[in-house]
Design a protein around this motif. Structure first.
Motif, PDB file in Angstrom:
ATOM      1  N   HIS A  53       4.338  -2.703 -27.713  1.00  0.00           N
ATOM      2  CA  HIS A  53       3.655  -3.532 -26.283  1.00  0.00           C
ATOM      3  C   HIS A  53       2.079  -2.859 -26.592  1.00  0.00           C
ATOM      4  CE1 HIS A  53       3.476  -2.239 -21.822  1.00  0.00           C
ATOM      5  NE2 HIS A  53       4.938  -2.591 -22.559  1.00  0.00           N
ATOM      6  N   ALA A  92       0.466  -1.580 -24.022  1.00  0.00           N
ATOM      7  CA  ALA A  92       0.496   0.210 -23.686  1.00  0.00           C
ATOM      8  C   ALA A  92      -0.799   0.391 -25.059  1.00  0.00           C
ATOM      9  CB  ALA A  92       0.423   0.368 -22.890  1.00  0.00           C
ATOM     10  N   SER A 150      -2.778  -0.852 -18.519  1.00  0.00           N
ATOM     11  CA  SER A 150      -1.258  -1.331 -18.749  1.00  0.00           C
ATOM     12  C   SER A 150      -0.697   0.200 -18.849  1.00  0.00           C
ATOM     13  CB  SER A 150      -0.910  -2.007 -20.126  1.00  0.00           C
ATOM     14  OG  SER A 150      -1.280  -2.849 -19.631  1.00  0.00           O
ATOM     15  N   TRP A 151      -1.594   1.165 -19.542  1.00  0.00           N
ATOM     16  CA  TRP A 151      -0.739   2.304 -20.190  1.00  0.00           C
ATOM     17  C   TRP A 151      -0.960   3.314 -18.506  1.00  0.00           C
ATOM     18  CZ3 TRP A 151      -3.729   6.991 -19.881  1.00  0.00           C
ATOM     19  CH2 TRP A 151      -3.571   8.714 -20.349  1.00  0.00           C
ATOM     20  N   ILE A 162       1.535   2.297 -16.679  1.00  0.00           N
ATOM     21  CA  ILE A 162       3.111   3.000 -17.376  1.00  0.00           C
ATOM     22  C   ILE A 162       3.029   5.394 -17.234  1.00  0.00           C
ATOM     23  CG2 ILE A 162       4.663   3.568 -19.426  1.00  0.00           C
ATOM     24  CD1 ILE A 162       2.939   1.030 -20.302  1.00  0.00           C
ATOM     25  N   GLU A 198       3.418   5.613 -12.980  1.00  0.00           N
ATOM     26  CA  GLU A 198       4.748   5.206 -12.916  1.00  0.00           C
ATOM     27  C   GLU A 198       4.439   4.069 -12.078  1.00  0.00           C
ATOM     28  OE1 GLU A 198       7.365   8.817 -11.695  1.00  0.00           O
ATOM     29  OE2 GLU A 198       7.321   9.110 -13.690  1.00  0.00           O
ATOM     30  N   ALA A 250       4.437   0.909 -13.384  1.00  0.00           N
ATOM     31  CA  ALA A 250       4.925  -0.325 -14.357  1.00  0.00           C
ATOM     32  C   ALA A 250       5.099  -1.191 -13.538  1.00  0.00           C
ATOM     33  CB  ALA A 250       5.524   0.023 -15.567  1.00  0.00           C
TER      34      ALA A 250
END
Length: 303
Positions: free
Chosen positions: A196, A198, A251-252, A255, A258, A260
């Motif tokens: 991924h 991230a 992106s990380w 995530i 929360e 995403a």
């Protein structure tokens, strides 16, 4: 032993038959989904190569290509070579427990070879003209922002064709590998870490090389010391990789927070001028700082 061989032959024949059906489907739909279908076709070949021997997988690939060549359109046939080679390589690499970087660069070699076949070797047969496509892309790009034509000429943009092929190959590589991981991990096939975006985090030595390459190439071209297309290649590669690192951090972060569902908007920012420059800055900060660790520490402290 006989039962195992029979099962292996039946499964191989099913894969070839499915590829034949997908080839017919692609023909009847006017090649609307040919690229997506070719990405998906790599998955069963990776599974088959991981489960059985390389020789068995080669036989299935040859039979599958024969079936596709009989039923498919020329572009789909050439693109299917990428699916078969990627399936062969990734399946064998997973079985041999190859490193993550080996899988990525090996698959990149396959996708780049396929694009060379499409845009160079068989371009006449397929009716593909890379220069014409880049010319249309240039016109589309400068229409909303006419000032770009003063900074980027058409001749200069066309000279970036080899780099364009490399970038397309990188995107195809990532889609193929990520799709294989998402699907095959549900079948208990282990991958060497997550692919991924991230999880992308370049080491400080790599980040230092990219940063130096970015500054040197920009300075030499900007102040007129050297006028070389290769310096432009170097500058573009450094910018793209560092921007991807910035995208990986964002992106990380989504995530972790929360959020995403907003990742698509972050991805779109990669193609917007000035915004992607901001991604480069974030990427450099992410490489040389402990930003991720500090965010996680603060999050755990608040919890």
């Amino acid at each position: 032993m006989g039962r195992t061989n029979t099962k292996k032959m039946v499964q191989g024949a099913m894969i070839a038959a499915i590829f034949g059906a997908l080839s017919l489907f692609n023909t009847y739909t006017g090649s609307m989904f040919d690229v997506l279908i070719c990405y998906v076709m790599s998955v069963p070949l990776v599974w088959y190569g991981y489960t059985y021997s390389l020789k068995d997988n080669i036989i299935v690939c040859v039979v599958s290509m024969f079936v596709i060549a009989m039923m498919g359109l020329p572009f789909f046939v050439i693109s299917s070579i990428e699916s078969c080679l990627a399936g062969l390589f990734i399946g064998e690499a997973l079985k041999r427990k190859a490193k993550k970087e080996t899988i990525l660069f090996g698959t990149l070699a396959v996708t780049f070879l396929n694009n060379i076949l499409i845009y160079e070797v068989f371009s006449g047969l397929l009716g593909v003209d890379l220069i014409a496509e880049m010319r249309d892309m240039y016109i589309t790009m400068i229409q909303p922002i006419s000032a770009l034509s003063n900074r980027i000429s058409l001749e200069f943009f066309i000279a970036l064709a080899p780099l364009f092929l490399l970038m397309v190959s990188v995107m195809e590589m990532y889609v193929i590998v990520l799709m294989c991981q998402i699907i095959l991990m549900r079948l208990n096939i282990q991958f060497p870490g997550s692919f991924h975006i991230a999880n992308m985090h370049l080491s400080k030595p790599v980040g230092l090389i990219l940063s130096i390459g970015l500054v040197v190439s920009y300075g030499l071209v900007k102040f007129g010391y050297v006028d070389s297309i290769y310096l432009t290649y170097l500058y573009t590669i450094c910018v793209v990789v560092l921007a991807l690192q910035g995208l990986a951090f964002l992106s990380w972060l989504l995530i972790v927070k929360e959020k995403a569902k907003f990742m698509m908007f972050v991805l779109l920012g990669l193609f917007i001028p000035m915004v992607n420059t901001f991604y480069v800055v974030i990427g450099i900060v992410d490489i040389f700082s402990d930003l991720r660790e500090n965010i996680l520490y603060n999050r755990h402290s608040n919890d």
